[in-house]
Design an enzyme around this catalytic site. Structure first.
Site, PDB file in Angstrom:
ATOM      1  CB  SER A   1      37.971  45.031  36.033  1.00  0.00           C
ATOM      2  OG  SER A   1      38.111  46.253  35.427  1.00  0.00           O
TER       3      SER A   1
ATOM      4  CE1 TYR B   1      43.367  44.144  38.396  1.00  0.00           C
ATOM      5  CE2 TYR B   1      42.767  45.799  36.752  1.00  0.00           C
ATOM      6  CZ  TYR B   1      42.537  45.011  37.670  1.00  0.00           C
ATOM      7  OH  TYR B   1      41.230  45.220  38.429  1.00  0.00           O
TER       8      TYR B   1
ATOM      9  CE  LYS C   1      40.494  41.747  38.324  1.00  0.00           C
ATOM     10  NZ  LYS C   1      40.352  41.145  39.637  1.00  0.00           N
TER      11      LYS C   1
HETATM   12  N1  LIG Z   1      39.218  49.075  42.983  1.00  0.00           N
HETATM   13  C1  LIG Z   1      38.906  49.234  41.596  1.00  0.00           C
HETATM   14  O1  LIG Z   1      38.961  50.514  41.187  1.00  0.00           O
HETATM   15  C2  LIG Z   1      38.594  48.057  40.976  1.00  0.00           C
HETATM   16  C3  LIG Z   1      37.852  47.919  39.716  1.00  0.00           C
HETATM   17  C4  LIG Z   1      37.691  46.807  39.021  1.00  0.00           C
HETATM   18  C5  LIG Z   1      38.039  45.490  40.046  1.00  0.00           C
HETATM   19  N2  LIG Z   1      38.637  45.485  40.858  1.00  0.00           N
HETATM   20  C6  LIG Z   1      38.864  44.076  41.381  1.00  0.00           C
HETATM   21  O2  LIG Z   1      38.255  44.102  42.619  1.00  0.00           O
HETATM   22  C7  LIG Z   1      39.162  43.376  43.656  1.00  0.00           C
HETATM   23  C8  LIG Z   1      39.325  44.096  45.057  1.00  0.00           C
HETATM   24  O3  LIG Z   1      39.697  45.363  44.475  1.00  0.00           O
HETATM   25  P1  LIG Z   1      40.117  46.327  46.055  1.00  0.00           P
HETATM   26  O4  LIG Z   1      39.990  47.886  45.178  1.00  0.00           O
HETATM   27  O5  LIG Z   1      39.334  46.285  47.011  1.00  0.00           O
HETATM   28  O6  LIG Z   1      41.464  45.863  45.857  1.00  0.00           O
HETATM   29  P2  LIG Z   1      42.205  45.881  47.430  1.00  0.00           P
HETATM   30  O7  LIG Z   1      43.985  45.701  47.031  1.00  0.00           O
HETATM   31  O8  LIG Z   1      42.132  47.028  48.452  1.00  0.00           O
HETATM   32  O9  LIG Z   1      41.744  44.445  47.887  1.00  0.00           O
HETATM   33  C9  LIG Z   1      42.371  43.018  47.380  1.00  0.00           C
HETATM   34  C10 LIG Z   1      42.966  42.483  48.544  1.00  0.00           C
HETATM   35  O10 LIG Z   1      43.402  41.143  48.139  1.00  0.00           O
HETATM   36  C11 LIG Z   1      44.326  40.784  49.075  1.00  0.00           C
HETATM   37  N3  LIG Z   1      45.300  39.761  48.315  1.00  0.00           N
HETATM   38  C12 LIG Z   1      45.974  40.037  47.017  1.00  0.00           C
HETATM   39  N4  LIG Z   1      46.449  39.089  46.683  1.00  0.00           N
HETATM   40  C13 LIG Z   1      46.303  37.911  47.583  1.00  0.00           C
HETATM   41  C14 LIG Z   1      46.422  36.609  47.673  1.00  0.00           C
HETATM   42  N5  LIG Z   1      47.421  35.695  46.876  1.00  0.00           N
HETATM   43  N6  LIG Z   1      46.037  35.915  48.779  1.00  0.00           N
HETATM   44  C15 LIG Z   1      45.010  36.480  49.669  1.00  0.00           C
HETATM   45  N7  LIG Z   1      44.989  37.806  49.456  1.00  0.00           N
HETATM   46  C16 LIG Z   1      45.435  38.500  48.742  1.00  0.00           C
HETATM   47  C17 LIG Z   1      45.167  42.013  49.467  1.00  0.00           C
HETATM   48  O11 LIG Z   1      45.900  42.113  50.590  1.00  0.00           O
HETATM   49  C18 LIG Z   1      43.768  42.885  49.425  1.00  0.00           C
HETATM   50  O12 LIG Z   1      43.547  42.964  50.952  1.00  0.00           O
HETATM   51  C19 LIG Z   1      40.352  43.050  43.242  1.00  0.00           C
HETATM   52  O13 LIG Z   1      40.463  42.023  42.423  1.00  0.00           O
HETATM   53  C20 LIG Z   1      40.434  44.136  41.676  1.00  0.00           C
HETATM   54  O14 LIG Z   1      41.393  43.704  40.691  1.00  0.00           O
HETATM   55  C21 LIG Z   1      38.907  46.744  41.571  1.00  0.00           C
END
Ligand SMILES: NC(=O)c1ccc[n+]([C@@H]2O[C@H](COP(=O)([O-])OP(=O)(O)OC[C@H]3O[C@@H](n4cnc5c(N)ncnc54)[C@H](O)[C@@H]3O)[C@@H](O)[C@H]2O)c1
Length: 339
Positions: A124, A148, A152
């Site tokens: 991120s 958080y 990362k």
């Molecule tokens: N959405 C954003 O703004 C953003 C920005 C930068 C980085 N990210 C990163 O991208 C990734 C995906 O983000 P997103 O927005 O799709 O989030 P999201 O919450 O929609 O998807 C993450 C998924 O991981 C699953 N999960 C969490 N812990 C788990 C575990 N221990 N075992 C199995 N599954 C698990 C959740 O059920 C969820 O479906 C994340 O790592 C997030 O930190 C997101």
């Protein structure tokens, strides 16, 4: 390639699954559904035009994760799984360090044990901390301002150390800016549980009447209209960045790579609100509130490294991002149905 997508039932993972399967890869998903609903799966499969197995397990469970990777015969893993709410991470830091670090360590151990050494990781822009001046470049030092963000920073370091110990790894650390938008069909999109933490899902819920008005946190920043500016990227462009990274890892040949995925063009809160209002066809209500502690005025990527090395570019416009979010939200006002 046979690709395992961790967290593939979530927002970014579901869009990436559709695109990756469409590009001819075989896709499987692992997710513990802590922040997703299983009803997303048939929609992913329909858009992808193929079956996509979902393995429901917690990646912190080392034995189950090892068994999954041992049996899967995967060529690569895209690792989205993790908890991602900044505010919640401040309230429950141990849950964030525990889940995000241990799930990654368990997954990477299983990959190493079974000869899977291509990994694309969801990092991120938060790893640039709040002191660096934009445009943010990959070579800047990393830092964080909340648990958080530290997960990362720490996971990036763990993966660099893994690659340093065994240079047959091919790892991409993808630093996302602000993903918004939805698949153009409106069938899949972002489905936050509770009060949305991010601007666009919040505006979308105002537009469908689930929230009364948008809070604009500060209009006295040193920006063009006084509101905070961020680098919004369409989730389909972001998903395409993952496909590009995966397909280029071998050719590039470095054990570890950091790439920004952003547009390089910031938009303000009021610009996003105007674009969303245009998509909906009416003005949406907002109130200006005090600044929130910790918010920086402007943040945006220098996206050139990914553009050059991955031959990829995020070119969907803010209007497209808002129109696609609105299609998803208006077709699914309360998100995915319960199972
Ligand atoms: N959405 C954003 O703004 C953003 C920005 C930068 C980085 N990210 C990163 O991208 C990734 C995906 O983000 P997103 O927005 O799709 O989030 P999201 O919450 O929609 O998807 C993450 C998924 O991981 C699953 N999960 C969490 N812990 C788990 C575990 N221990 N075992 C199995 N599954 C698990 C959740 O059920 C969820 O479906 C994340 O790592 C997030 O930190 C997101």
């Amino acid at each position: 390639m046979r690709v395992l997508i961790s967290g593939g039932a979530g927002y970014i993972g579901s869009h990436t699954a559709v695109l990756l399967a469409g590009a001819g890869h075989e896709v499987e998903i692992v997710d513990n559904l802590v922040n997703a609903k299983p009803t997303v799966l048939p929609r992913i499969e329909q858009l992808a035009g193929t079956t996509i197995p979902l393995h429901v397990l917690d990646l912190c469970d080392r034995e189950a994760t090892d068994a999954l990777v041992a049996a899967g015969n995967y060529d690569a893993v895209i690792h989205f799984a993790g908890l991602k709410a900044v505010g919640e991470s401040v309230e429950r830091p141990l849950d964030y360090y525990d889940n995000n670090l241990n799930s990654t360590i368990s997954l990477v151990r299983a990959m190493g044990a079974h000869g899977v050494r291509r990994l694309v990781f969801s990092s991120s822009a938060t790893v640039y901390g709040d002191a660096a001046q934009p445009p943010l470049m990959e070579k800047l030092p990393t830092s964080a301002t909340n648990p958080y963000g530290w997960t990362k920073v720490m996971i990036e370091q763990v993966l660099r150390d893994v690659a340093a110990a065994d240079n047959s790894w091919r790892i991409a650390l993808l630093r996302y800016f602000n993903p918004i938008g939805a698949h153009p069909s409106g069938d899949i999109g972002e489905d936050p549980q509770g009060i949305p933490n991010n601007l666009v899902p919040y505006i979308a819920q105002v537009a469908v009447g689930r929230r009364e008005f948008l809070n604009v946190w500060g209009n006295d920043y040193p920006t063009a209209d006084g509101t905070g500016e961020r680098d919004y990227i369409h989730v389909m462009d972001l998903a395409a960045g993952h496909v590009a990274a995966l397909e280029k890892l071998d050719e590039i040949g470095r054990p570890v790579n950091m790439w920004n995925l952003g547009t390089g063009k910031p938009a303000s809160v009021l610009q996003v609100l105007a674009a969303f209002s245009a998509a909906v066809g009416r003005d949406l209500p907002y109130r200006v509130m005090a600044r929130r502690p910790g918010d920086v005025p402007t943040s945006y990527a220098d996206p050139h490294l990914a553009e050059i090395e991955l031959d990829w570019r995020a070119d969907r416009t803010l209007d497209q991002m808002c129109a696609d979010t609105w299609r998803w939200q208006s077709q699914n006002p309360t998100g995915y149905p319960d199972a």
